[in-house]
Write a protein that holds these residues in place. Structure first.
Motif, PDB file in Angstrom:
ATOM      1  N   SER A 238      34.717 -12.764 -14.884  1.00 45.14           N
ATOM      2  CA  SER A 238      33.810 -13.472 -15.795  1.00 45.14           C
ATOM      3  C   SER A 238      33.211 -14.707 -15.121  1.00 45.14           C
ATOM      4  N   ALA A 239      34.033 -15.419 -14.361  1.00 47.21           N
ATOM      5  CA  ALA A 239      33.543 -16.616 -13.668  1.00 47.21           C
ATOM      6  C   ALA A 239      32.441 -16.246 -12.680  1.00 47.21           C
ATOM      7  N   ARG A 242      29.221 -15.684 -14.511  1.00 41.86           N
ATOM      8  CA  ARG A 242      28.609 -16.963 -14.901  1.00 41.86           C
ATOM      9  C   ARG A 242      28.012 -17.684 -13.698  1.00 41.86           C
ATOM     10  N   GLU A 243      28.595 -17.480 -12.508  1.00 39.58           N
ATOM     11  CA  GLU A 243      28.018 -18.082 -11.292  1.00 39.58           C
ATOM     12  C   GLU A 243      26.587 -17.595 -11.068  1.00 39.58           C
ATOM     13  N   GLY A 245      24.646 -16.925 -13.509  1.00 38.54           N
ATOM     14  CA  GLY A 245      23.903 -17.267 -14.712  1.00 38.54           C
ATOM     15  C   GLY A 245      23.871 -16.158 -15.736  1.00 38.54           C
ATOM     16  N   PRO A 247      25.642 -13.848 -18.863  1.00 37.87           N
ATOM     17  CA  PRO A 247      26.570 -14.035 -19.978  1.00 37.87           C
ATOM     18  C   PRO A 247      27.757 -13.078 -19.886  1.00 37.87           C
ATOM     19  N   VAL A 248      28.831 -13.415 -20.570  1.00 36.64           N
ATOM     20  CA  VAL A 248      29.990 -12.531 -20.702  1.00 36.64           C
ATOM     21  C   VAL A 248      30.155 -12.235 -22.187  1.00 36.64           C
ATOM     22  N   GLU A 251      35.453  -9.822 -22.722  1.00 37.37           N
ATOM     23  CA  GLU A 251      36.410 -10.053 -21.632  1.00 37.37           C
ATOM     24  C   GLU A 251      37.777  -9.537 -22.060  1.00 37.37           C
TER      25      GLU A 251
END
Length: 278
Positions: A238-239, A242-243, A245, A247-248, A251
């Motif tokens: 997930s990180a 997000r890196e 840009g 969305p998640v 999870e």
């Protein structure tokens, strides 16, 4: 349009893109298909031998010198088995090792070798491995078998604890050349575009973005992912989303294929039925 949610087939009519390596996709695909999903398999990742097996072979030939063996994936276990057979090293020569594995699948693959697994951390990430081995590796030699490109959390932290850690590459992951046209064509086709894309590692995220058109975040990615739900197997993956840009939407609470499947089902409960067309 999709009708009312079917409790026995909660993913009926949902198109889901599975991007696991070809030889590993079947487990996730089968679970999703059994719940009614329309599964699309296009690998975002390809498993290949490392540039050289010499470091792994050398470690196996001196395996009696190690106290701990850490296996982070089924791929690592399979490479270990293959090289041990090639070198005529029987599994019993590894029986003295205390073995730590990440996740139930890796544990199962290791036990099929006839080896005992001593540690399976409660969370299937590197940080949990470190916590599980705290105060256990001081003055000990540790062999970590992993992918060519991986996070350095385990070796760095175990060395801080006084362990001597050797890291050997068992395999490498690359972007499948044959997938680029398939992924781009699929994501540009509004009628066939998946409702959900699954990600089972940080590598699958990075490779998916590259398959869409670049190593950075392609400017057109927002348009290509319009209306698409992104499902992650755990916080590290997930990180990485997000890196970029991204969305998640879902999870997994348990960082496994079963956990990912449950997260997708739970997320679909939040999606209006009318947003999913046949």
């Amino acid at each position: 349009m999709k009708g009312p949610l079917n409790k026995s087939m909660p993913l009926a009519g949902v198109r889901i893109l599975v991007g696991r390596a070809r030889q590993q996709a079947s487990g996730l695909s089968a679970r999703l298909h059994a719940l009614g999903a329309v599964v699309i398999e296009i690998p975002f990742i390809e498993i290949r031998p490392p540039s050289s097996y010499k470091p792994l072979d050398a470690a196996l030939e001196h395996i009696s010198e190690y106290h701990w063996l850490i296996l982070t994936s089924v791929n690592g276990v399979e490479a270990l088995v293959t090289r041990a057979k090639e070198l005529n090293i029987e599994p019993k020569k590894l029986s003295h090792l205390k073995i730590a594995t990440i996740g139930p699948s890796t544990r199962s693959a290791t036990e099929k070798m006839g080896l005992k697994v001593y540690v399976v951390p409660p969370k299937y990430v590197a940080e949990s491995v470190v916590e599980s081995l705290r105060e256990k590796v001081q003055g000990q030699r540790v062999l970590l078998v992993r992918a060519a490109v991986a996070r350095d959390v385990i070796p760095r932290e175990l060395r801080k604890m006084g362990g001597t850690v050797d890291v050997v590459e068992a395999y490498e992951t690359v972007v499948p050349g044959s997938s680029k046209t398939k992924v781009q064509s699929l994501m540009k086709d509004h009628a066939q575009r998946p409702h959900v894309v699954t990600f089972t590692s940080s590598s699958t995220v990075r490779n998916f973005v590259e398959l869409l058109g670049g190593r950075g975040r392609p400017p057109h990615i927002t348009e290509l992912l319009d209306g698409v739900r992104l499902a992650s197997i755990g916080p590290i993956t997930s990180a990485t989303l997000r890196e970029f840009g991204l969305p998640v939407h879902a999870e997994a609470e348990e960082y496994t294929i079963a956990g990912l499947t449950r997260a997708i089902v739970d997320d679909q409960k939040q999606v209006p039925h009318s947003s999913i067309s046949e």
